[in-house]
Design an enzyme around this catalytic site. Sequence first.
Site, PDB file in Angstrom:
ATOM      1  N   TRP A   1       1.000  -1.159   0.048  1.00  0.00           N
ATOM      2  CA  TRP A   1       0.023   0.067   0.001  1.00  0.00           C
ATOM      3  C   TRP A   1       0.894   1.234  -0.042  1.00  0.00           C
ATOM      4  O   TRP A   1       2.069   1.463   0.815  1.00  0.00           O
ATOM      5  CB  TRP A   1      -0.750   0.014   1.365  1.00  0.00           C
ATOM      6  CG  TRP A   1      -1.616   1.497   1.273  1.00  0.00           C
ATOM      7  CD1 TRP A   1      -2.453   1.860   0.569  1.00  0.00           C
ATOM      8  CD2 TRP A   1      -1.324   2.346   1.923  1.00  0.00           C
ATOM      9  NE1 TRP A   1      -2.888   3.146   0.769  1.00  0.00           N
ATOM     10  CE2 TRP A   1      -2.117   3.563   1.801  1.00  0.00           C
ATOM     11  CE3 TRP A   1      -0.591   2.585   3.125  1.00  0.00           C
ATOM     12  CZ2 TRP A   1      -2.065   4.813   2.459  1.00  0.00           C
ATOM     13  CZ3 TRP A   1      -0.167   4.132   3.912  1.00  0.00           C
ATOM     14  CH2 TRP A   1      -1.305   4.955   3.608  1.00  0.00           C
TER      15      TRP A   1
ATOM     16  N   GLU B   1      -2.962  -2.712  -2.876  1.00  0.00           N
ATOM     17  CA  GLU B   1      -4.262  -2.134  -1.990  1.00  0.00           C
ATOM     18  C   GLU B   1      -4.441  -0.808  -2.192  1.00  0.00           C
ATOM     19  O   GLU B   1      -3.665   0.074  -2.253  1.00  0.00           O
ATOM     20  CB  GLU B   1      -3.847  -2.094  -0.276  1.00  0.00           C
ATOM     21  CG  GLU B   1      -4.874  -1.604   0.574  1.00  0.00           C
ATOM     22  CD  GLU B   1      -4.514  -1.374   2.079  1.00  0.00           C
ATOM     23  OE1 GLU B   1      -3.378  -1.786   2.371  1.00  0.00           O
ATOM     24  OE2 GLU B   1      -5.334  -1.100   2.824  1.00  0.00           O
TER      25      GLU B   1
ATOM     26  N   LYS C   1      -6.919   2.853  -2.653  1.00  0.00           N
ATOM     27  CA  LYS C   1      -7.533   3.755  -1.756  1.00  0.00           C
ATOM     28  C   LYS C   1      -8.018   4.857  -2.517  1.00  0.00           C
ATOM     29  O   LYS C   1      -7.701   5.106  -3.405  1.00  0.00           O
ATOM     30  CB  LYS C   1      -6.463   4.310  -0.811  1.00  0.00           C
ATOM     31  CG  LYS C   1      -6.679   5.079   0.489  1.00  0.00           C
ATOM     32  CD  LYS C   1      -5.790   4.952   1.150  1.00  0.00           C
ATOM     33  CE  LYS C   1      -6.219   5.940   2.629  1.00  0.00           C
ATOM     34  NZ  LYS C   1      -5.214   6.225   3.721  1.00  0.00           N
TER      35      LYS C   1
ATOM     36  N   ASP D   1      -9.686  -3.154   1.310  1.00  0.00           N
ATOM     37  CA  ASP D   1      -9.714  -2.452   2.649  1.00  0.00           C
ATOM     38  C   ASP D   1     -11.184  -1.689   2.796  1.00  0.00           C
ATOM     39  O   ASP D   1     -11.484  -0.967   1.869  1.00  0.00           O
ATOM     40  CB  ASP D   1      -8.555  -1.441   2.557  1.00  0.00           C
ATOM     41  CG  ASP D   1      -8.579  -0.653   4.327  1.00  0.00           C
ATOM     42  OD1 ASP D   1      -9.492  -0.370   4.597  1.00  0.00           O
ATOM     43  OD2 ASP D   1      -7.400  -0.945   4.657  1.00  0.00           O
TER      44      ASP D   1
ATOM     45  N   HIS E   1     -11.477   2.006   2.141  1.00  0.00           N
ATOM     46  CA  HIS E   1     -10.952   2.610   1.392  1.00  0.00           C
ATOM     47  C   HIS E   1     -11.893   2.734   0.005  1.00  0.00           C
ATOM     48  O   HIS E   1     -11.358   3.050  -1.329  1.00  0.00           O
ATOM     49  CB  HIS E   1      -9.630   1.841   0.667  1.00  0.00           C
ATOM     50  CG  HIS E   1      -8.607   1.897   1.709  1.00  0.00           C
ATOM     51  ND1 HIS E   1      -7.430   1.517   1.442  1.00  0.00           N
ATOM     52  CD2 HIS E   1      -8.692   2.574   2.878  1.00  0.00           C
ATOM     53  CE1 HIS E   1      -6.600   1.848   2.583  1.00  0.00           C
ATOM     54  NE2 HIS E   1      -7.421   2.183   3.285  1.00  0.00           N
TER      55      HIS E   1
ATOM     56  N   HIS F   1      -8.475  -6.336   4.027  1.00  0.00           N
ATOM     57  CA  HIS F   1      -8.247  -5.262   5.264  1.00  0.00           C
ATOM     58  C   HIS F   1      -9.800  -5.086   6.096  1.00  0.00           C
ATOM     59  O   HIS F   1     -10.377  -4.141   5.501  1.00  0.00           O
ATOM     60  CB  HIS F   1      -7.542  -4.162   4.992  1.00  0.00           C
ATOM     61  CG  HIS F   1      -5.907  -4.468   4.944  1.00  0.00           C
ATOM     62  ND1 HIS F   1      -5.166  -3.235   4.925  1.00  0.00           N
ATOM     63  CD2 HIS F   1      -5.309  -5.395   5.319  1.00  0.00           C
ATOM     64  CE1 HIS F   1      -3.816  -3.774   4.819  1.00  0.00           C
ATOM     65  NE2 HIS F   1      -3.946  -5.117   5.107  1.00  0.00           N
TER      66      HIS F   1
ATOM     67  N   ASP G   1     -11.913   7.190   6.760  1.00  0.00           N
ATOM     68  CA  ASP G   1     -11.095   5.846   6.874  1.00  0.00           C
ATOM     69  C   ASP G   1     -10.200   6.019   7.888  1.00  0.00           C
ATOM     70  O   ASP G   1      -9.093   6.133   8.037  1.00  0.00           O
ATOM     71  CB  ASP G   1      -9.894   5.640   5.444  1.00  0.00           C
ATOM     72  CG  ASP G   1      -9.258   4.516   5.910  1.00  0.00           C
ATOM     73  OD1 ASP G   1      -9.707   3.614   6.268  1.00  0.00           O
ATOM     74  OD2 ASP G   1      -8.154   4.713   5.283  1.00  0.00           O
TER      75      ASP G   1
ATOM     76  N   ASP H   1     -10.105   4.093  10.550  1.00  0.00           N
ATOM     77  CA  ASP H   1      -9.576   2.552  11.253  1.00  0.00           C
ATOM     78  C   ASP H   1      -9.903   2.518  12.643  1.00  0.00           C
ATOM     79  O   ASP H   1      -9.058   2.169  13.383  1.00  0.00           O
ATOM     80  CB  ASP H   1      -8.040   2.743  11.111  1.00  0.00           C
ATOM     81  CG  ASP H   1      -7.780   2.633   9.555  1.00  0.00           C
ATOM     82  OD1 ASP H   1      -8.030   1.405   8.844  1.00  0.00           O
ATOM     83  OD2 ASP H   1      -6.888   3.398   9.013  1.00  0.00           O
TER      84      ASP H   1
ATOM     85  N   ASP I   1      -7.056  -4.162  10.031  1.00  0.00           N
ATOM     86  CA  ASP I   1      -6.443  -2.939   9.853  1.00  0.00           C
ATOM     87  C   ASP I   1      -7.235  -1.980  10.697  1.00  0.00           C
ATOM     88  O   ASP I   1      -7.927  -0.969  10.093  1.00  0.00           O
ATOM     89  CB  ASP I   1      -6.071  -2.795   8.359  1.00  0.00           C
ATOM     90  CG  ASP I   1      -5.565  -1.412   8.209  1.00  0.00           C
ATOM     91  OD1 ASP I   1      -4.819  -1.265   9.083  1.00  0.00           O
ATOM     92  OD2 ASP I   1      -5.559  -0.945   7.005  1.00  0.00           O
TER      93      ASP I   1
HETATM   94  C1  RNT Z   1      -3.694   2.749   4.984  1.00  0.00           C
HETATM   95  C2  RNT Z   1      -3.948   1.569   4.670  1.00  0.00           C
HETATM   96  C3  RNT Z   1      -2.760   0.433   5.100  1.00  0.00           C
HETATM   97  C4  RNT Z   1      -2.388   0.953   6.598  1.00  0.00           C
HETATM   98  C5  RNT Z   1      -1.524  -0.087   7.222  1.00  0.00           C
HETATM   99  C6  RNT Z   1      -0.810   0.435   8.468  1.00  0.00           C
HETATM  100  O1  RNT Z   1      -4.962   3.634   4.714  1.00  0.00           O
HETATM  101  O2  RNT Z   1      -5.109   0.904   4.966  1.00  0.00           O
HETATM  102  O3  RNT Z   1      -3.094  -0.814   4.887  1.00  0.00           O
HETATM  103  O4  RNT Z   1      -3.561   1.109   7.069  1.00  0.00           O
HETATM  104  O5  RNT Z   1      -0.540  -0.495   6.179  1.00  0.00           O
HETATM  105 ZN    ZN Z   2      -5.354  -1.203   4.932  1.00  0.00          ZN
END
Ligand code: RNT
Ligand code: ZN
Length: 417
Positions: free
Chosen positions: A184, A223, A225, A257, A260, A284, A292, A294, A324
């Site tokens: 990523w 990955e 985004k 993810d 994303h 993820h 986003d 998390d 994640d």
């Molecule tokens: C960031 C991505 C990525 C990170 C990690 C730490 O938006 O989701 O995967 O969160 O690699």
């Molecule tokens: Zn991620």
Amino acid sequence: MDNAYEYAKQRYADLGVDTEAAINTLANKAISINCWQGDDVQGFDQKDNALSGGIQTTGNYPGKARNFEELTADFEKAVSMIPGKKRINLHASYAVFTDKNPWVDRDKIEYKHFKPWVDWAKEHGFGIDFNPTIFSHPKMNHDMSLSSPDPETRKFWIDHCIACRRISEQIGEELDDQVLDNIWIPDGLKDWPADRLGPRMRLKDSLDQIFEEKCPHVIDSVESKLFGIGLEGYTTGTGEFYLSYAAKHPGVYDLLDIGHYHPTENVADKIASLLCFFDKVPLHVTRPMRWDSDHVILFDDTIRDLAQEIVRCDAMDKTIIGLDFFDASINRVGAWVVGTRSMEKSLLFALLQPNKELKNLQDTYQFSEKMMVNEEIKTEPFGIVWDEYCRRQNVPVDTECWPKVKQYEDDVLLKRD
Ligand code: RNT
Ligand code: ZN
């Protein structure tokens, strides 16, 4: 107590659902737990620990892990409360430097810097997954890495990714396993771009160089985004970019993810599309709140939907479930415990649905009955089966977890500052 489970088992059996089969299936599915929840994505390799790349941890809860010993101790505590098979998901920034193996920059890291992780994982029976760390580093030149217009910057990050694939390969060899190596990058621009194509062509070329070497123990993924904080105007690695790249490069997979995509997009729905074209779908799992963000995942609709798709697509062996999330405002061990247990719980819930019957009702156009059966199942005695699964896995039931987390906080975490 046994009677409660026998009762629940019978209730589910009456609906055509086998609780024993569900418990056994779940026990065999590994969840890859993100090491970076334990220290707010700081890692061990940079002095200036500011998190960059448009991702953020907020909060200052006491007791975060500061080194390999503390991070592994906290992780061990967390997994003592987590049922099922576990993998640890590492980032390259968690290289372990010692007097014997002193600090090197990210383009020069080697397997030896991760050997302590492998020894520890072997001891505990954990699998390992891996990620290049392409953020929080002085070489993130204007937030550009693999798509940078500056050849030296781009070369540095290509070399880093090649080093990471070699490390992953050797970890896989050591563990006789396959290691997911997920790329990523935050690359993007704060304001509207003048050139969208240039960075994407450079990223394509970088990936081609990175994936040149054959690494049989590595599963490669990319990955995408939508945007990052401070990178609202343009993201090089979008969904279309990476999906197309993966589709054209056998052996490279598109990682989804949950945070994303546009907020109203259902990421669970994407799994069945990817499965028509790919034999693996890496994920993820996270909880975006308004952006986003998390947040730690919960046993909520989004995660239950995701788990349901995995089960209904018969994709327990095809999905690679990685977590994640990173929240620095709460006890980090508790975050791991709740997040991972929520994933497990959602999978169990999905496995306890009369999925075959529902599919059959759909295919025979019996939509009223499908809706009603789908509703009835929601109030079946799920909690009793979950407790039974926890007991068989020798981990506490839900209500026993917080006292244990709090005890560890008092005994260990609060003594760190
Ligand atoms: C960031 C991505 C990525 C990170 C990690 C730490 O938006 O989701 O995967 O969160 O690699
Ligand atoms: Zn991620």
